[in-house]
Design a protein around this motif. Structure first.
Motif, short mmCIF file in Angstrom:
data_model
loop_
_atom_site.label_atom_id
_atom_site.label_comp_id
_atom_site.label_asym_id
_atom_site.label_seq_id
_atom_site.Cartn_x
_atom_site.Cartn_y
_atom_site.Cartn_z
N UNK A 1 19.73 75.16 12.66
CA UNK A 1 20.37 74.75 11.49
C UNK A 1 20.80 73.30 11.13
N UNK A 2 21.12 72.46 9.88
CA UNK A 2 21.48 71.47 10.19
C UNK A 2 20.06 69.88 10.20
N UNK A 3 18.81 70.35 10.78
CA UNK A 3 18.17 69.23 11.53
C UNK A 3 16.95 69.64 10.08
N UNK A 4 16.37 68.69 10.45
CA UNK A 4 14.59 67.86 9.27
C UNK A 4 14.17 69.03 9.47
N UNK A 5 13.92 69.50 10.44
CA UNK A 5 12.78 70.91 10.66
C UNK A 5 13.23 71.82 10.56
N UNK A 6 14.53 72.18 9.92
CA UNK A 6 15.09 73.46 9.49
C UNK A 6 14.54 73.50 7.49
N UNK A 7 14.78 72.40 7.75
CA UNK A 7 14.20 72.00 6.29
C UNK A 7 12.92 72.50 5.75
N UNK A 8 12.19 71.40 6.97
CA UNK A 8 10.79 71.78 6.74
C UNK A 8 10.42 73.47 6.56
N UNK A 9 11.19 74.38 7.13
CA UNK A 9 11.41 75.80 7.63
C UNK A 9 11.66 75.90 5.86
N UNK A 10 12.80 75.77 5.28
CA UNK A 10 13.17 76.01 4.56
C UNK A 10 12.16 75.80 3.00
N UNK A 11 11.61 74.52 3.18
CA UNK A 11 10.64 73.56 2.37
C UNK A 11 9.04 74.94 2.21
N UNK A 12 9.20 75.50 2.63
CA UNK A 12 7.64 76.45 3.20
C UNK A 12 8.30 77.87 2.66
N UNK A 13 9.44 78.42 3.03
CA UNK A 13 9.61 79.81 2.45
C UNK A 13 9.96 79.35 0.78
N UNK A 14 10.48 78.19 0.60
CA UNK A 14 10.47 78.54 -1.04
C UNK A 14 9.23 78.51 -1.47
N UNK A 15 8.36 77.78 -0.96
CA UNK A 15 6.83 77.40 -1.70
C UNK A 15 6.33 78.87 -1.64
N UNK A 16 6.13 79.49 -0.16
CA UNK A 16 5.43 80.43 -0.43
C UNK A 16 6.27 82.02 -0.92
N UNK A 17 7.63 81.44 -1.18
CA UNK A 17 8.32 82.42 -2.10
C UNK A 17 7.63 82.57 -3.61
N UNK A 18 8.27 81.94 -4.19
CA UNK A 18 8.27 81.16 -5.54
C UNK A 18 6.56 80.83 -6.53
N UNK A 19 5.53 80.26 -4.96
CA UNK A 19 4.10 80.13 -5.38
C UNK A 19 3.09 81.21 -5.14
N UNK A 20 3.53 81.38 -3.77
CA UNK A 20 2.25 82.58 -3.71
C UNK A 20 2.41 84.01 -4.15
N UNK A 21 4.05 84.12 -3.71
CA UNK A 21 4.94 85.96 -4.09
C UNK A 21 4.70 86.12 -5.12
N UNK A 22 5.12 84.92 -5.58
CA UNK A 22 5.13 85.06 -7.31
C UNK A 22 4.01 85.03 -8.21
N UNK A 23 3.17 84.46 -7.41
CA UNK A 23 1.82 84.51 -8.20
C UNK A 23 0.34 86.01 -7.85
N UNK A 24 1.25 86.69 -6.95
CA UNK A 24 1.03 87.67 -6.93
C UNK A 24 1.37 88.78 -7.51
N UNK A 25 2.53 88.26 -7.69
CA UNK A 25 3.72 89.04 -8.69
C UNK A 25 3.46 89.07 -9.69
N UNK A 26 2.85 88.35 -10.13
CA UNK A 26 1.82 88.98 -11.72
C UNK A 26 0.79 89.11 -12.30
N UNK A 27 -0.40 88.79 -10.59
CA UNK A 27 -1.20 90.52 -10.78
C UNK A 27 -1.18 91.61 -10.88
N UNK A 28 0.20 91.96 -9.82
CA UNK A 28 0.52 93.15 -9.92
C UNK A 28 0.99 93.61 -11.04
N UNK A 29 1.11 92.92 -12.26
CA UNK A 29 2.08 93.45 -13.87
C UNK A 29 0.92 93.84 -14.03
N UNK A 30 0.97 95.41 -14.54
CA UNK A 30 -0.08 95.76 -15.15
C UNK A 30 0.35 95.67 -16.82
#
Length: 202
Positions: free
Chosen positions: A86-115
């Motif tokens: 925590x508090x390192x630049x690398x942790x910010x990069x990790x959070x950047x990736x986690x947020x991208x996966x959550x908001x762009x990929x995860x939610x992207x697949x969720x749209x396809x799963x919605x009947x």
């Protein structure tokens, strides 16, 4: 510690992290259609949002968002290097990736799963999802994992979400870096253990 999960859902990500970290836990399967537990109890009493995952601590506290759960677990077993400090630049990069996966990929697949989603909207969703997968593919150029040579919680999440392509007949063959990444992650013993525990592998 308890992990409430549904097989193959986004809860596979913290399930992998628990195994990678060697953390003792009890896995409790949730029926996400009926929102019930194995004993028939109402899952909404555990998580009012009705979704998995939920991580329940021995003191009764609960976390209900995957991105928060995996970072908590990584910090719990910091010697396993599943997340930068925590508090390192690398942790910010990790959070950047986690947020991208959550908001762009995860939610992207969720749209396809919605009947209820119109086919036209799903077609547009596939275009956007493939654009985001292309970006993530570039991030894996000449790297073993998203942040370099060290496996992190972001890799567990990306592996989990990219698994869903098979359910929507989404061809990933153009994303050669992502496919190589998926092979590497799938070969990890902790990943295989988590998938077997969820009935995803024999």
């Amino acid at each position: 510690m308890k992990l409430y999960f549904a097989p193959g859902a986004c809860s596979l990500s913290p399930h992998i992290v628990l195994r990678e970290g060697g953390v003792a836990y009890e896995a409790i399967q949730v029926d996400v259609i009926s929102h019930t537990l194995p004993d028939g109890a109402d899952y909404y009493a555990i998580n009012a949002k009705g979704a998995v995952p939920v991580l329940e601590l021995p003191n009764g506290e609960r976390l209900t968002e995957g991105v928060a759960i995996v970072q908590y677990l990584a910090d719990l077993v910091s010697d396993k290097n599943l997340a930068p400090a925590n508090g390192t630049w690398e942790r910010c990069r990790l959070q950047e990736m986690l947020n991208f996966i959550a908001t762009e990929l995860h939610k992207g697949f969720s749209l396809l799963a919605n009947p209820a989603m119109p086919q036209e909207a799903k077609a547009l969703g596939v275009v956007k999802l493939k654009s985001n997968l292309k970006w993530i593919d570039t991030q894996l150029t000449e790297k073993q994992y998203l942040l370099g040579d060290q496996f992190t919680v972001a890799d567990a999440y990306l592996f989990t979400v990219s698994n869903w392509a098979q359910y929507f007949n989404l061809d990933l063959s153009e994303f050669t870096n992502l496919l190589a990444f998926r092979t590497r992650v799938a070969s990890r013993p902790a990943v295989q253990e988590a998938m077997k525990a969820e009935g995803l592998l024999k």
